[in-house]
Design a protein around this motif. Structure first.
Motif, PDB file in Angstrom:
ATOM      1  N   PRO A 147      -0.434   3.035   5.608  1.00 29.90           N
ATOM      2  CA  PRO A 147      -1.388   3.980   6.204  1.00 29.90           C
ATOM      3  C   PRO A 147      -2.691   4.114   5.436  1.00 29.90           C
ATOM      4  O   PRO A 147      -3.719   4.486   6.033  1.00 29.90           O
ATOM      5  CB  PRO A 147      -0.607   5.307   6.216  1.00 29.90           C
ATOM      6  CG  PRO A 147       0.526   5.117   5.259  1.00 29.90           C
ATOM      7  CD  PRO A 147       0.858   3.670   5.288  1.00 29.90           C
ATOM      8  N   ASP A 148      -2.693   3.813   4.148  1.00 30.94           N
ATOM      9  CA  ASP A 148      -3.922   3.937   3.362  1.00 30.94           C
ATOM     10  C   ASP A 148      -4.611   2.590   3.133  1.00 30.94           C
ATOM     11  O   ASP A 148      -5.676   2.542   2.514  1.00 30.94           O
ATOM     12  CB  ASP A 148      -3.615   4.574   1.999  1.00 30.94           C
ATOM     13  CG  ASP A 148      -3.075   5.985   2.136  1.00 30.94           C
ATOM     14  OD1 ASP A 148      -3.531   6.698   3.046  1.00 30.94           O
ATOM     15  OD2 ASP A 148      -2.188   6.353   1.340  1.00 30.94           O
ATOM     16  N   GLU A 149      -4.015   1.495   3.621  1.00 33.51           N
ATOM     17  CA  GLU A 149      -4.563   0.169   3.311  1.00 33.51           C
ATOM     18  C   GLU A 149      -4.677  -0.728   4.539  1.00 33.51           C
ATOM     19  O   GLU A 149      -4.789  -1.945   4.403  1.00 33.51           O
ATOM     20  CB  GLU A 149      -3.686  -0.515   2.257  1.00 33.51           C
ATOM     21  CG  GLU A 149      -3.630   0.231   0.931  1.00 33.51           C
ATOM     22  CD  GLU A 149      -2.789  -0.498  -0.099  1.00 33.51           C
ATOM     23  OE1 GLU A 149      -3.299  -1.466  -0.682  1.00 33.51           O
ATOM     24  OE2 GLU A 149      -1.630  -0.101  -0.301  1.00 33.51           O
ATOM     25  N   HIS A 150      -4.620  -0.149   5.725  1.00 34.87           N
ATOM     26  CA  HIS A 150      -4.774  -0.969   6.927  1.00 34.87           C
ATOM     27  C   HIS A 150      -6.246  -1.348   7.113  1.00 34.87           C
ATOM     28  O   HIS A 150      -7.141  -0.819   6.456  1.00 34.87           O
ATOM     29  CB  HIS A 150      -4.238  -0.233   8.149  1.00 34.87           C
ATOM     30  CG  HIS A 150      -4.925   1.080   8.401  1.00 34.87           C
ATOM     31  ND1 HIS A 150      -6.156   1.171   9.019  1.00 34.87           N
ATOM     32  CD2 HIS A 150      -4.556   2.354   8.097  1.00 34.87           C
ATOM     33  CE1 HIS A 150      -6.523   2.435   9.096  1.00 34.87           C
ATOM     34  NE2 HIS A 150      -5.574   3.172   8.546  1.00 34.87           N
ATOM     35  N   ILE A 151      -6.493  -2.273   8.033  1.00 39.29           N
ATOM     36  CA  ILE A 151      -7.857  -2.723   8.309  1.00 39.29           C
ATOM     37  C   ILE A 151      -8.553  -1.694   9.200  1.00 39.29           C
ATOM     38  O   ILE A 151      -7.972  -1.216  10.177  1.00 39.29           O
ATOM     39  CB  ILE A 151      -7.840  -4.108   8.983  1.00 39.29           C
ATOM     40  CG1 ILE A 151      -7.198  -5.139   8.043  1.00 39.29           C
ATOM     41  CG2 ILE A 151      -9.255  -4.555   9.358  1.00 39.29           C
ATOM     42  CD1 ILE A 151      -6.967  -6.492   8.682  1.00 39.29           C
ATOM     43  N   THR A 152      -9.799  -1.356   8.867  1.00 38.46           N
ATOM     44  CA  THR A 152     -10.557  -0.353   9.620  1.00 38.46           C
ATOM     45  C   THR A 152     -11.852  -0.946  10.136  1.00 38.46           C
ATOM     46  O   THR A 152     -12.233  -2.079   9.804  1.00 38.46           O
ATOM     47  CB  THR A 152     -10.871   0.872   8.744  1.00 38.46           C
ATOM     48  OG1 THR A 152     -11.941   0.525   7.840  1.00 38.46           O
ATOM     49  CG2 THR A 152      -9.659   1.325   7.948  1.00 38.46           C
ATOM     50  N   ILE A 153     -12.566  -0.151  10.887  1.00 34.45           N
ATOM     51  CA  ILE A 153     -13.849  -0.576  11.447  1.00 34.45           C
ATOM     52  C   ILE A 153     -14.890  -0.834  10.367  1.00 34.45           C
ATOM     53  O   ILE A 153     -15.874  -1.538  10.570  1.00 34.45           O
ATOM     54  CB  ILE A 153     -14.355   0.478  12.465  1.00 34.45           C
ATOM     55  CG1 ILE A 153     -15.466  -0.116  13.350  1.00 34.45           C
ATOM     56  CG2 ILE A 153     -14.831   1.736  11.746  1.00 34.45           C
ATOM     57  CD1 ILE A 153     -15.841   0.770  14.509  1.00 34.45           C
TER      58      ILE A 153
ATOM     59  N   LEU B 135       4.710 -10.595   8.882  1.00 29.30           N
ATOM     60  CA  LEU B 135       3.548 -10.327   8.034  1.00 29.30           C
ATOM     61  C   LEU B 135       3.975  -9.487   6.845  1.00 29.30           C
ATOM     62  O   LEU B 135       4.660  -8.466   7.002  1.00 29.30           O
ATOM     63  CB  LEU B 135       2.462  -9.587   8.823  1.00 29.30           C
ATOM     64  CG  LEU B 135       1.212  -9.155   8.035  1.00 29.30           C
ATOM     65  CD1 LEU B 135       0.446 -10.394   7.566  1.00 29.30           C
ATOM     66  CD2 LEU B 135       0.308  -8.269   8.885  1.00 29.30           C
ATOM     67  N   GLY B 136       3.560  -9.928   5.661  1.00 27.67           N
ATOM     68  CA  GLY B 136       3.717  -9.100   4.480  1.00 27.67           C
ATOM     69  C   GLY B 136       2.543  -8.139   4.407  1.00 27.67           C
ATOM     70  O   GLY B 136       1.393  -8.555   4.280  1.00 27.67           O
ATOM     71  N   THR B 137       2.786  -6.861   4.522  1.00 26.43           N
ATOM     72  CA  THR B 137       1.718  -5.859   4.511  1.00 26.43           C
ATOM     73  C   THR B 137       1.579  -5.265   3.114  1.00 26.43           C
ATOM     74  O   THR B 137       2.494  -5.383   2.285  1.00 26.43           O
ATOM     75  CB  THR B 137       2.016  -4.738   5.519  1.00 26.43           C
ATOM     76  OG1 THR B 137       3.171  -4.004   5.066  1.00 26.43           O
ATOM     77  CG2 THR B 137       2.296  -5.300   6.905  1.00 26.43           C
ATOM     78  N   PRO B 138       0.468  -4.607   2.805  1.00 27.96           N
ATOM     79  CA  PRO B 138       0.323  -4.000   1.473  1.00 27.96           C
ATOM     80  C   PRO B 138       1.458  -3.044   1.141  1.00 27.96           C
ATOM     81  O   PRO B 138       1.899  -2.964  -0.007  1.00 27.96           O
ATOM     82  CB  PRO B 138      -1.019  -3.266   1.574  1.00 27.96           C
ATOM     83  CG  PRO B 138      -1.794  -4.025   2.598  1.00 27.96           C
ATOM     84  CD  PRO B 138      -0.771  -4.481   3.600  1.00 27.96           C
ATOM     85  N   GLY B 139       1.961  -2.334   2.141  1.00 28.32           N
ATOM     86  CA  GLY B 139       3.022  -1.368   1.891  1.00 28.32           C
ATOM     87  C   GLY B 139       4.412  -1.959   1.819  1.00 28.32           C
ATOM     88  O   GLY B 139       5.362  -1.266   1.439  1.00 28.32           O
TER      89      GLY B 139
END
Length: 636
Positions: free
Chosen positions: A247-253, A424-428
Motif C-alpha cells: 500500500p505504501d509502494e505501489h505505482i502512482t500517477i 509478480l514479486g511486489t515490494p510487500g
C-alpha cells in the motif's frame, strides 16, 4: 468520469475463478477515460534530434496524445479499416509506435506486432497469416524489407511510414506518411465527429485487441490471440495486486517510467497500457545503446527490462571499478566490501535462506550505502524505486546486489499466452530467487509432472489458425500449460526450475536443467554474454561460452592481452579466466550437472543470426547448428 479525477481506481478484490466484469470494456475505453481524466498531465517524453544531431526531449500531455490517436484512428477508417481488422506495426520502440497502437485501439482494430529484426520469411508469414491489411513501418529500411516482399503479402493495401521520410522510388499508391494519415484523419473527424466514440462504445472485452506472434525458440511463430479482456485484466490486476500487497509502494500517477523494451513483446505492450490506467509519464526511447546515458537524464522511478540489461549493468560497474581502482586499489576494495555487507543484509531481510545479521553488520551496510551505493544510484537517475525483470531467469546474485544498492528488482513471470504477467514479486512480498505469487484473479496449479498451469481472464483465446497448437496449450478445463517446470511453496511463492522442453537427460540417465545454470553463470562471470549448456544424450555436460566484447576487451587491456576480439577470445589467459568461473559454477551443482568441458565462441550470439529471440531468449537449435564444430570439440 469527471475531469477532476487524477487516476482510475484500482481493483483490489479480483478473486481467482470469479467472473471478470470490469468498469472498462476495452483498451480504447481505458485510453478515452485517461484522456478525459487528466488531459493536462504529462503523458510521454521522447528524444528529438536537433540541427546539431543532439537529443532534446519533447513532452506531450494526455490530451495531446488522445487528439493524435483520434487522428490516426480516423485516418485508418479512411483506409476502410473495420473493427477487429488487423493492422501491423514494424518499428523499434519510439513514441510513434505507441501512437500507432493507440490509434488502432481507438479504431477498434487489432494490432499485429512485428519485430523490426524479424527475418524476411517470418515477416511474410506473420503479415499474411494475420490477414493484416495496413502496416505501419518505421523508416526506409523497414519499407524496403516490405517492398521486397510485396508480391507475397497481397492483402496489404497500404503502408504508413512513421518517420515521414518517403524514398523517391516508393509507390505512392501503396505508401503514405504518418502525417498524411493524420491529415486524412482530421478531415474525417470534421465530417464524422462521433465516429471514434461509437467504435469505442461498440467494443467489448472479448473483441480482439492484439495478435502477437511468439518469437519462439523453435519452429514457426504462433499468433497469440489476445482480446481486450486479457489486456484490461492484466493492467487492473497488476495495479490492484500492488495496492493490496504494497500500500505504501505501489505505482502512482506521480511515478515516471523509462520504456525501452521492444513493444512487439507482450511486456512492452503492457507497459504501454499501464500508464493509460494509472496516468504516470513515460519516457520512451528504444535505443539500447543509450539506456545508460538516458537514465540520469530521464530520472525514472521504475523501469521494466530483460535480465541481460541488469547483468550488463552490474558487470559494467565491476569492470569500471577494476579499471579505476584508485590509490592502492581502495575504490575497488571499498566497492567489493560494500557489495558483500550490503547483499548480506539484503538477503537476511528479503532472502529465502533464513540468515540473520548483527547490529554491527547493519551499521556497516548503512556506511556502505553512503560511501558507495549513493553514487551508483546517481548513475541510474537517483530516483529508482524498483525495477521489473521479465522474459527470462534473473541471476539471484545480480538481484541481491541491486537490492543492496537500493534498487530492488521485482521479478515478473508470464507468457504472451497469459497476457505477459501471471506472477509478480511486489515490494510487500519480495523474496530473492522466486517470481512472487500469482496475481490477483489468476489461478495457478502445479501438474503431476511439475508443469505450471494457469487459468483466468488473463489467458489467451488460442493460437490464430492453429487449432492443434491451441488444443495442446489449453485443456478442456481452461488450464493453460506453460511448458515451464516450477514449484509452489507453502507461502504461495512460485519458483521456476526450468523449461519442460529444455530439460535433457545425459547418457548416464541423469536429468539436467540448463536455464538456471546459464543464468547463474552470467551473474558469476563479468565477461560472459551467454552460456549454452549442452549434454542431451551425451556422457557429460559441456558448454559454449560467448563473451561480452566491451567487457572482455577492457579486461584484456588491463591484463596485457593483445589483439582484436577474435585473438583475445582465443588467448589461453582468457580461457584461464573463464575456467575459474566455470569452476565456481560447478561448486553449486550436482556432480552430474557439472560442466566438464567448454569452448569459447569466436563471436557473441545475435538476434540477426536467429540464435537469440528479439527478447534475447536463447535459441538452442540454431546455436548448436552454427557452432557444431565447437560442440563436437567438447566431446572429442
Amino acid at each position: 468520469m469527471t475531469t477532476s479525477q487524477t487516476r482510475l481506481d484500482p481493483i483490489t478484490d479480483l478473486k481467482a475463478g470469479a467472473p471478470f466484469d470490469p468498469p472498462v470494456r476495452s483498451t480504447g475505453h481505458m485510453l478515452r477515460n485517461r484522456v478525459a481524466s487528466t488531459p493536462h498531465r504529462r503523458a510521454y517524453s521522447f528524444p528529438v534530434a536537433d540541427r546539431s544531431g543532439d537529443d532534446t526531449w519533447k513532452t506531450l500531455t494526455w490530451g495531446e496524445v488522445g487528439a493524435q490517436a483520434s487522428e490516426v484512428a480516423a485516418g485508418l477508417i479512411t483506409l476502410d479499416v473495420q473493427p477487429e481488422d488487423r493492422v501491423a506495426i514494424a518499428c523499434t520502440t519510439r513514441y510513434e509506435w505507441a501512437l500507432a497502437d493507440y490509434g488502432i485501439v481507438y479504431a477498434a482494430a487489432a494490432t499485429v506486432t512485428v519485430y523490426p529484426t524479424t527475418l524476411a520469411d517470418d515477416v511474410v508469414f506473420i503479415i499474411d497469416d494475420s490477414d493484416s491489411r495496413v502496416v505501419f513501418v518505421e523508416d526506409a529500411d523497414q519499407l524496403a524489407k516490405l517492398s521486397g516482399l510485396r508480391s507475397e503479402i497481397p492483402k496489404v493495401h497500404t503502408v504508413v511510414l512513421l518517420d515521414n521520410q518517403v524514398p523517391v522510388d516508393a509507390d505512392p499508391s501503396w505508401v503514405i506518411t504518418m502525417n498524411e494519415l493524420r491529415r486524412r484523419g482530421r478531415e474525417r473527424l470534421e465530417t464524422h465527429p462521433g465516429e471514434i466514440d461509437a467504435r469505442i462504445d461498440a467494443t467489448d472485452l472479448d473483441d480482439l485487441a492484439t495478435l502477437i506472434y511468439t518469437s519462439g525458440t523453435t519452429g514457426r511463430p504462433k499468433g497469440v490471440l489476445l482480446p481486450h479482456r486479457v489486456l484490461v485484466f492484466e493492467v487492473l490486476t497488476m495495479d490492484g495486486t500492488l495496492h493490496r500487497t504494497s500500500p505504501d509502494e505501489h505505482i502512482t500517477i506521480d511515478d515516471k517510467q523509462f520504456l525501452w523494451l521492444p513493444l512487439s513483446h507482450v511486456m512492452g505492450k503492457l507497459l504501454l497500457m499501464t500508464p493509460v490506467h494509472i496516468g504516470f509519464e513515460t519516457a520512451i526511447d528504444g535505443r539500447v545503446e543509450r539506456i545508460v546515458e538516458n537514465l540520469p537524464i530521464v530520472r525514472p522511478t521504475f523501469m521494466g527490462s530483460a535480465p541481460r540489461i541488469f547483468e550488463k549493468a552490474y558487470n559494467g560497474i565491476v569492470t569500471m571499478m577494476a579499471e579505476e581502482p584508485g590509490p592502492f586499489g581502495i575504490r575497488e576494495k571499498l566497492f567489493h566490501w560494500a557489495s558483500r555487507v550490503g547483499t548480506k543484509v539484503f538477503e537476511a531481510d528479503y532472502g529465502t535462506s533464513g540468515t540473520t545479521v548483527s547490529r554491527w553488520e547493519r551499521a556497516q551496510a548503512r556506511i556502505a550505502d553512503r560511501l558507495v551505493f549513493t553514487r551508483i544510484r546517481e548513475r541510474f537517475g537517483d530516483r529508482i524505486r524498483y525495477f521489473i525483470s521479465g522474459s527470462a531467469a534473473l541471476n539471484s546474485d545480480v538481484s541481491r546486489w541491486f537490492g543492496a544498492a537500493g534498487m530492488t528488482i521485482l521479478e515478473a513471470y508470464g507468457m504472451t499466452e497469459s497476457g505477459g504477467g501471471s506472477c509478480l514479486g511486489t515490494p510487500g512480498t519480495y523474496r530473492t530467487g522466486v517470481i512472487g505469487r500469482p496475481l490477483d484473479g489468476m489461478e495457478l496449479r502445479i501438474a503431476d509432472d511439475g508443469e505450471i498451469l494457469f487459468r483466468g481472464a488473463g489467458v489467451m483465446d488460442g493460437y490464430h489458425n492453429n487449432p492443434a497448437a491451441t488444443a495442446e496449450a489449453l485443456d478442456d478445463d481452461g488450464w493453460m500449460h506453460t511448458g515451464d517446470i516450477g514449484e509452489l511453496d507453502h507461502d504461495g511463492y512460485v519458483r521456476i526450475t526450468d523449461r519442460k522442453k529444455e530439460l535433457f537427460k545425459t547418457s548416464n540417465g541423469k536429468y539436467v536443467a540448463p536455464a538456471l545454470m546459464e543464468a547463474r553463470f552470467k551473474g558469476l562471470c563479468p565477461v560472459a554474454s551467454n552460456l549454452v549448456v549442452i549434454g542431451d544424450g551425451r556422457p557429460y555436460v559441456s558448454a559454449l561460452v560467448a563473451l561480452e566484447e566491451d567487457t572482455v576487451m577492457a579486461w584484456a587491456e588491463r591484463e596485457g592481452v593483445a589483439g582484436d576480439y577474435t585473438a583475445v577470445t582465443a588467448d589461453p589467459r582468457t580461457r584461464d579466466l573463464v575456467q575459474g568461473y566455470i569452476d565456481e559454477l560447478n561448486l553449486s551443482l550436482n556432480r552430474w550437472e557439472q560442466v566438464k568441458r567448454f569452448q569459447i565462441l569466436p563471436r557473441d550470439l545475435t538476434v540477426e543470426d536467429a540464435e537469440l529471440t528479439p527478447s534475447l531468449k536463447l535459441r538452442r537449435k540454431p546455436v548448436a547448428a552454427h557452432f557444431a564444430e565447437q560442440v563436437e570439440a567438447n566431446y572429442a
